[in-house]
Design a protein around this motif. Structure first.
Motif, PDB file in Angstrom:
ATOM      1  N   ARG A 122       0.837  -1.221   0.000  1.00 50.94           N
ATOM      2  CA  ARG A 122       0.000   0.000   0.000  1.00 50.94           C
ATOM      3  C   ARG A 122       0.861   1.256   0.000  1.00 50.94           C
ATOM      4  O   ARG A 122       0.517   2.254  -0.634  1.00 50.94           O
ATOM      5  N   ARG A 126       0.789   4.271  -2.655  1.00 51.61           N
ATOM      6  CA  ARG A 126       0.683   5.694  -2.281  1.00 51.61           C
ATOM      7  C   ARG A 126       1.821   6.503  -2.900  1.00 51.61           C
ATOM      8  O   ARG A 126       1.628   7.634  -3.346  1.00 51.61           O
ATOM      9  N   SER A 130       1.461   9.647  -5.553  1.00 51.99           N
ATOM     10  CA  SER A 130       1.967  10.989  -5.236  1.00 51.99           C
ATOM     11  C   SER A 130       3.078  11.435  -6.179  1.00 51.99           C
ATOM     12  O   SER A 130       3.634  12.523  -6.007  1.00 51.99           O
TER      13      SER A 130
END
Length: 175
Positions: A122, A126, A130
């Protein structure tokens, strides 16, 4: 006394809509993709609110030409200097993504394992989400373990098109 950062930016049409490339004196700080040039510009201004942003027809002919070459399948890797803010983990993930060969994909799990952090799937996702420099850090090459594309900050259809485009150019080179 701190002076505001100066960013030079340009927006150009490409086969995937439009791309925006922005750079400081130290390197590329943003590459974004989209369908609406005004939205790309607004996003840049929102992200770099205190910076002086100079919109030009060309950031640097070299940067714009390099990205066009990549998008046209001529150049397979974008080794451009970066000027991005990131956590140490994001930097590790982004460097791992830059190592994924043109036309190939890896799963979020495979990236996490390569980093020696097999349970950080995860967190890898992320870090991909980003990523401020599309294409230079090719987060579009990361897919889910079940083969589904997963997400993409610049649109899932654009991710699908980028992967198909790279695969087609790999086939052309192999012929």
């Amino acid at each position: 006394m701190n002076h505001p950062c100066t960013i030079t930016a340009t927006i150009a049409p490409c086969r995937f809509g439009y791309f925006l490339v922005a750079a400081t004196a130290h390197g590329v700080c943003a590459v974004t993709l989209g369908d609406d040039p005004d939205m790309l510009q607004d996003d840049l201004e929102r992200r770099f609110g205190t910076a002086i942003i100079r919109h030009t027809g060309h950031v640097s002919n070299n940067l714009t030409d390099t990205i066009h070459s990549y998008l046209n399948g001529v150049q397979k890797r974008l080794d451009l200097p970066l000027d991005v803010m990131a956590t140490p983990f994001q930097r590790l993930v982004w460097e791992a993504l830059r190592a994924i060969p043109y036309g190939a994909t890896q799963t979020y799990q495979e990236v996490a394992q390569r980093l020696g952090r097999p349970y950080a799937v995860r967190a890898v996702a992320r870090a991909c989400a980003s990523n401020p420099v599309a294409l230079i850090v090719p987060c579009h090459r990361v897919v889910r373990a079940d083969g589904a594309l997963g997400g993409y900050r610049w649109g899932i259809e654009r991710k699908r098109a980028l992967l198909a485009h790279e695969a087609a150019h790999i086939q052309l080179c192999a012929s």
